[in-house]
Scaffold this active site. Structure first.
Site, short mmCIF file in Angstrom:
data_model
loop_
_atom_site.label_atom_id
_atom_site.label_comp_id
_atom_site.label_asym_id
_atom_site.label_seq_id
_atom_site.Cartn_x
_atom_site.Cartn_y
_atom_site.Cartn_z
N HIS A 107 0.65 -1.23 0.03
CA HIS A 107 -0.09 -0.05 -0.02
C HIS A 107 0.87 1.24 -0.04
CE1 HIS A 107 -3.35 2.34 -0.23
NE2 HIS A 107 -2.75 3.49 0.50
N TYR A 135 1.78 5.31 -2.68
CA TYR A 135 2.13 6.45 -2.38
C TYR A 135 3.32 6.84 -3.05
CZ TYR A 135 -2.54 6.30 -0.03
OH TYR A 135 -3.55 6.03 -0.10
N HIS A 192 -9.48 0.22 -11.04
CA HIS A 192 -9.12 1.22 -9.90
C HIS A 192 -7.94 1.84 -10.27
CE1 HIS A 192 -7.90 2.94 -6.14
NE2 HIS A 192 -7.17 1.86 -5.91
N PHE A 193 -6.83 0.90 -10.27
CA PHE A 193 -5.57 1.08 -10.42
C PHE A 193 -4.93 1.70 -11.73
CE2 PHE A 193 -4.36 -3.60 -10.38
CZ PHE A 193 -3.74 -3.76 -11.24
N HIS A 194 -5.81 1.50 -12.69
CA HIS A 194 -5.29 1.95 -13.89
C HIS A 194 -5.70 3.57 -14.06
CE1 HIS A 194 -4.54 -1.88 -15.56
NE2 HIS A 194 -3.68 -1.21 -16.48
N ARG A 207 -10.52 -10.69 -11.94
CA ARG A 207 -9.20 -9.99 -12.40
C ARG A 207 -8.29 -11.33 -12.71
NH1 ARG A 207 -5.70 -7.62 -7.36
NH2 ARG A 207 -4.26 -7.06 -9.02
N ARG A 208 -7.29 -10.90 -13.59
CA ARG A 208 -6.10 -11.73 -13.68
C ARG A 208 -6.59 -12.99 -14.19
NH1 ARG A 208 -2.47 -11.05 -8.29
NH2 ARG A 208 -1.28 -9.08 -9.25
FE1 HAS Z 1 -5.88 1.77 -4.37
C1 HAS Z 1 -5.91 -1.72 -4.65
C2 HAS Z 1 -7.68 1.72 -1.54
C3 HAS Z 1 -5.14 5.17 -3.93
C4 HAS Z 1 -3.00 1.61 -6.52
N1 HAS Z 1 -4.67 0.15 -5.61
C5 HAS Z 1 -4.93 -1.13 -5.37
C6 HAS Z 1 -4.03 -1.79 -6.29
C7 HAS Z 1 -3.11 -0.94 -6.75
C8 HAS Z 1 -3.79 0.40 -6.14
C9 HAS Z 1 -2.06 -1.04 -7.82
O1 HAS Z 1 -8.70 -0.47 0.34
C10 HAS Z 1 -4.10 -3.25 -6.51
C11 HAS Z 1 -3.17 -4.15 -5.87
C12 HAS Z 1 -3.33 -5.59 -6.36
O2 HAS Z 1 -2.68 -5.93 -7.34
O3 HAS Z 1 -4.15 -6.21 -5.69
N2 HAS Z 1 -6.18 3.03 -3.09
C13 HAS Z 1 -7.24 2.86 -2.10
C14 HAS Z 1 -7.54 4.08 -1.35
C15 HAS Z 1 -6.91 5.12 -2.12
C16 HAS Z 1 -6.19 4.50 -3.21
C17 HAS Z 1 -8.47 4.28 -0.22
N3 HAS Z 1 -4.47 2.99 -5.09
C18 HAS Z 1 -4.41 4.40 -4.80
C19 HAS Z 1 -3.39 5.07 -5.52
C20 HAS Z 1 -2.76 4.17 -6.20
C21 HAS Z 1 -3.21 2.93 -6.13
C22 HAS Z 1 -3.09 6.54 -5.46
C23 HAS Z 1 -1.55 4.14 -7.16
C24 HAS Z 1 -0.94 5.58 -7.54
N4 HAS Z 1 -6.63 0.19 -3.38
C25 HAS Z 1 -7.48 0.50 -2.12
C26 HAS Z 1 -7.86 -0.64 -1.76
C27 HAS Z 1 -7.34 -1.70 -2.71
C28 HAS Z 1 -6.61 -1.13 -3.56
C29 HAS Z 1 -8.57 -1.16 -0.40
C30 HAS Z 1 -7.60 -3.43 -2.49
C31 HAS Z 1 -8.65 -3.80 -3.29
C32 HAS Z 1 -8.74 -5.20 -3.34
O4 HAS Z 1 -9.94 -5.91 -2.82
O5 HAS Z 1 -7.88 -6.00 -3.73
C33 HAS Z 1 -6.98 6.44 -1.70
O6 HAS Z 1 -5.41 6.83 -1.36
C34 HAS Z 1 -7.57 7.61 -2.74
C35 HAS Z 1 -7.44 8.73 -2.36
C36 HAS Z 1 -7.75 9.81 -3.43
C37 HAS Z 1 -8.84 10.79 -3.57
C38 HAS Z 1 -9.01 11.46 -4.74
C39 HAS Z 1 -8.49 13.17 -4.40
C40 HAS Z 1 -8.45 13.70 -6.08
C41 HAS Z 1 -7.35 14.48 -6.37
C42 HAS Z 1 -7.68 15.31 -7.85
C43 HAS Z 1 -8.81 16.43 -7.81
C44 HAS Z 1 -8.81 17.00 -9.07
C45 HAS Z 1 -8.38 18.28 -9.45
C46 HAS Z 1 -8.80 18.51 -10.96
C47 HAS Z 1 -7.90 19.14 -8.46
C48 HAS Z 1 -9.88 10.97 -2.56
C49 HAS Z 1 -6.25 15.02 -5.64
C50 HAS Z 1 -9.54 19.87 -11.06
C51 HAS Z 1 -9.75 20.12 -12.50
C52 HAS Z 1 -10.17 21.16 -13.12
C53 HAS Z 1 -10.03 21.28 -14.36
C54 HAS Z 1 -10.83 22.21 -12.13
CU CU Z 2 -3.88 -0.22 -0.97
#
Ligand code: HAS
Ligand code: CU
Length: 557
Positions: free
Chosen positions: A222, A226, A373-375, A436-437
C-alpha cells in the site's frame, strides 16, 4: 533562477534513469494492448517474446508498475530536489552506484520473466514460486533505491546546515516525503524477500508461509502506491500552479498533506487482505479506519489544487464557472496532461474509497474492478502526470527542444479518453462479477456472464468488454505519440543555450508563515513508526501464531 553550479553529471544520470523508465513503459505498455483486446475476446496469446497471458501479465505489471515508476521517480526527483535547494547532490557517487545496482536488478528479473521462469505476477504471492533471480533482481532494485535515497537525504541534510531556520521548499518536501514513505514501506518487502522467498526459491528451505509473505508484501504494497502518487503530487503542488499562470493556494496545506502521508501511508495494508483467513477482523477494521485517514491528505490536495487552478484561471481573466476553467492554459501539453490526470484521479480516488470499505470490498475484491481502480491511479494520476512533466523535463535535461507540441497535446487527450473508457469497462465488468487476472477468452464462465447480463442497460458484460478493448487501443495510440516525442526530442539538434525554466510556483501564503512543526520531520516519522507498531505488531503476532509453514511451492509455466 540562475544555476549556481554545473549540473551536467546530474542531468546525465537523470537521463540514464529515464531511459530505463522509457524502455520499460514501451514494452510494458505494448503488452497492455493485447490484454485489453483479449478482454474483448480477440486473443493473440501466446505472444512472441512475452509468451502466455500470465507471462505477459507479469511483465506488464513489473515493467509498468515497478520499473517505469521507480526509475522515472529516481531521475525526476533527484533533479527537482537539487534545483529547489539550489545545490549539487551531496554524494553523487551513491546515486551512480544505485543506478548500477538497480539496472542489474532489472536485467536479472527481466531474464527470469522473459524466459518464463517467473510468471508469478507483480505481487508474486507464495506459494507460486519463481526463479531465485526474479526475487534477487527485484531485491537489488530496492537496495539500489535505498542507496539513491541516502544521497537525497544527505543532500537535504547539507542544505539544512547551510540554511538553518529556513523552510524546506515544497518540491523538496514532496521529494523527501516520497522517499521516507518508500524507505519505510520497503522494510516489509525486503523482509519477505530475504527471510522467506529467496531462501525458499533457492531450495534452502522446503516450505514457506503464504499468509506471512502476503502480510509482509502488503505492508509494502500500500505505501508503494503513495511512492507512485507523491511525485505526481509534488508536481501538482510545486509546478502546476505556476504552469497554470497562478500561485499555490496554500503552502501550509500542501506541507500538512505531505506530513499526513508520512503518518498514515503504512499501517493500512490489511485492506488488501480483508478476505484472508487467520487475521482478526478487528485488526482488519482498524486498518480500514486508518485507510480512511490516509484519504484525507488526498482530499486536501483536491481542494488546494482546485483552489490554485481557480486562482490562476481568475488571474487570467476568467469569471465564475466554467469561465476560469476555460481560461486555463489548455494549449500547454505539460499542463493539460497533468490536469486531465487529476480529473481521472478524482474517479480513481472514489473507487479506492469504495475498495477500502470492509464490507463493500467483498463485492469488488479480485474482480476486474480492482485493475480498473489502479489504472486510474498509478496508470493515470501517476503515469499521465509523468508524461506531462516529461514535456518540460526532457528538454531541460537534454537541452533539446520538445519534438512536437501538437503530438504532445493529442497524447494527453488520447490517454484521458482511453482511460475513461478502459476504467469504466473494467469497473463495470467487475461489478458484474468478472474476475481479475483471468484471460476471458479461455474461461468457461465469461460466456454465461455475457448471456446473463445481455438484457442489462447498455448491453452488460459484452459492452464492458468492448469499452475495455477500445480504451486499450486509444491508450496504445497515446503511448505511441509519447514515444514519438521522446525519441524525436533526443534526435533534435542540441542547443546548449536553450534555457528551460523549471516552473517552480510561488505560494499565496508564503512558506515563512507555515507552522514550524510542518518542517520537523522527526515528529512525523516518529508518529509513523508508532502507528506502524500499532497496526502491525498484533497483526504479525497473530499471523505467526496461526499460519502454517507448509507450502511447497508451485512452479507456474
Ligand atoms: Fe488503491 C488496490 C484503496 C489510492 C493503486 N490500489 C489497489 C491496487 C493498486 C492500487 C495497484 O482499500 C491493486 C493491488 C493488487 O494488485 O492487488 N487506493 C485505495 C484508497 C486510495 C487508493 C483508499 N491506489 C491508490 C493510489 C494508487 C493505488 C493513489 C496508485 C498510485 N486500493 C485500495 C484498496 C485496494 C486497492 C482497498 C484493495 C482492493 C482489493 O480488494 O484488492 C486513496 O488514497 C485514494 C484517495 C484519493 C482521492 C482523490 C483526490 C482527488 C484529487 C484530484 C482532484 C482533481 C483536480 C482537478 C484538482 C480522495 C487529488 C480539477 C480540474 C479542473 C479542470 C478544475
Ligand atoms: Cu492499498
Amino acid at each position: 533562477m540562475e544555476l549556481t553550479y554545473n549540473d551536467r553529471n546530474e542531468r546525465l544520470l537523470a537521463i540514464l534513469f529515464l531511459v530505463i523508465a522509457f524502455v520499460a513503459l514501451a514494452l510494458g505498455g505494448l503488452i497492455g494492448l493485447f490484454q485489453g483486446l483479449e478482454h474483448a475476446n480477440i486473443n493473440f496469446y501466446p505472444l512472441p517474446v512475452t509468451g502466455s497471458y500470465y507471462q505477459s501479465l507479469t511483465l506488464h505489471g513489473v515493467l509498468n508498475a515497478l520499473t517505469w515508476t521507480t526509475f522515472f521517480i529516481c531521475g525526476f526527483q533527484m533533479i527537482i530536489l537539487g534545483r529547489s535547494l539550489d545545490r549539487p547532490m551531496k554524494a553523487p557517487m551513491l546515486s551512480w552506484i544505485a543506478y548500477g545496482v538497480m539496472v542489474l536488478g532489472v536485467v536479472l528479473a527481466g531474464w527470469a520473466m522473459l524466459t518464463n521462469n517467473a510468471s508469478v505476477l507483480y505481487t508474486f504471492y507464495a506459494p507460486m514460486r519463481a526463479h531465485p533471480l526474479y526475487y534477487i533482481g527485484l531485491t537489488l532494485v530496492v537496495i539500489g533505491s535505498w542507496i539513491h535515497s541516502a544521497n537525497l537525504f544527505l543532500t537535504w541534510g547539507a542544505w539544512r546546515q547551510e540554511h538553518p531556520g529556513e523552510k524546506t521548499p515544497i518540491a523538496a518536501v514532496g521529494t523527501l516525503t516520497t522517499w521516507i514513505v518508500w524507505d519505510i514501506a520497503t522494510v516489509g518487502v525486503a523482509a519477505e524477500m530475504l527471510v522467506l522467498l529467496i531462501p525458499w526459491s533457492l531450495g534452502l528451505v522446503a516450505e514457506t508461509n503464504p499468509l506471512l509473505s502476503r502480510t509482509l508484501f502488503w505492508f509494502f504494497g500500500h505505501p508503494l502506491v503513495y511512492f507512485w502518487l507523491l511525485p505526481a503530487y509534488t508536481s501538482w503542488y510545486a509546478f502546476i500552479p505556476r504552469q497554470a499562470g497562478g500561485k499555490l493556494f496554500s503552502d501550509s496545506m500542501a506541507r500538512l498533506a505531505f506530513m499526513l502521508f508520512i503518518l498514515f501511508s503504512a499501517p493500512v495494508g490489511l485492506h488488501h487482505q480483508y478476505t484472508d483467513p487467520g487475521i482478526n477482523p478487528g485488526l482488519k477494521a482498524l486498518h480500514g479506519v486508518l485507510t480512511y485517514a490516509v484519504t484525507i491528505p488526498s482530499l486536501m490536495t483536491a481542494f488546494t489544487i482546485m483552489a490554485s487552478l481557480e486562482y490562476a484561471g481568475k488571474q487570467r481573466g476568467g469569471k465564475w464557472l466554467p469561465g476560469w476553467i476555460m481560461r486555463l492554459p489548455w494549449g500547454d501539453p505539460s499542463f493539460s496532461a497533468q490536469v486531465l490526470a487529476m480529473i481521472v484521479f478524482a474517479a480513481g480516488g472514489i473507487s479506492g474509497i469504495i475498495n477500502a470499505s470492509y464490507n463493500v470490498n467483498l463485492v469488488v475484491h479480485n474482480t476486474t474492478w480492482v485493475p480498473g481502480h489502479f489504472h486510474l491511479t498509478v496508470g493515470t494520476a501517476t503515469t499521465l502526470s509523468f508524461m506531462g512533466l516529461t514535456y518540460w523535463l526532457l528538454p531541460y535535461l537534454t537541452k533539446r527542444r520538445l519534438f512536437s507540441k501538437p503530438i504532445a497535446l493529442a497524447q494527453g487527450w488520447f490517454w484521458f479518453v482511453g482511460m475513461v473508457l478502459f476504467g469504466r469497462g473494467m469497473h463495470w465488468a467487475g461489478l458484474m462479477g468478472a474476475p481479475r487476472r483471468v484471460p476471458f477468452s479461455t474461461s468457461p464462465y465469461i460466456g454465461s456472464l455475457i448471456e446473463q447480463t445481455a438484457g442489462a442497460p447498455l448491453g452488460g458484460m459484452q459492452t464492458a468488454m468492448w469499452m475495455t478493448a477500445i480504451g486499450a487501443v486509444l491508450l496504445t495510440i497515446s503511448g505511441a505519440f509519447y514515444f514519438i516525442n521522446v525519441i524525436g526530442t533526443f534526435l533534435m539538434k542540441k542547443n546548449s543555450a536553450l534555457d528551460v525554466v523549471i516552473p517552480f510556483a510561488e505560494s499565496l501564503s508564503g512558506a515563512e508563515r507555515a507552522p514550524a512543526v510542518l518542517d520537523r520531520w522527526r515528529v512525523w516519522v516518529a508518529g509513523a513508526v508508532v502507528l506502524v507498531l500499532i497496526g502491525y505488531v498484533p497483526t504479525l503476532l497473530q499471523v505467526l501464531g496461526h499460519s502454517a509453514w507448509n507450502a511447497p511451492g508451485l512452479l507456474i509455466k
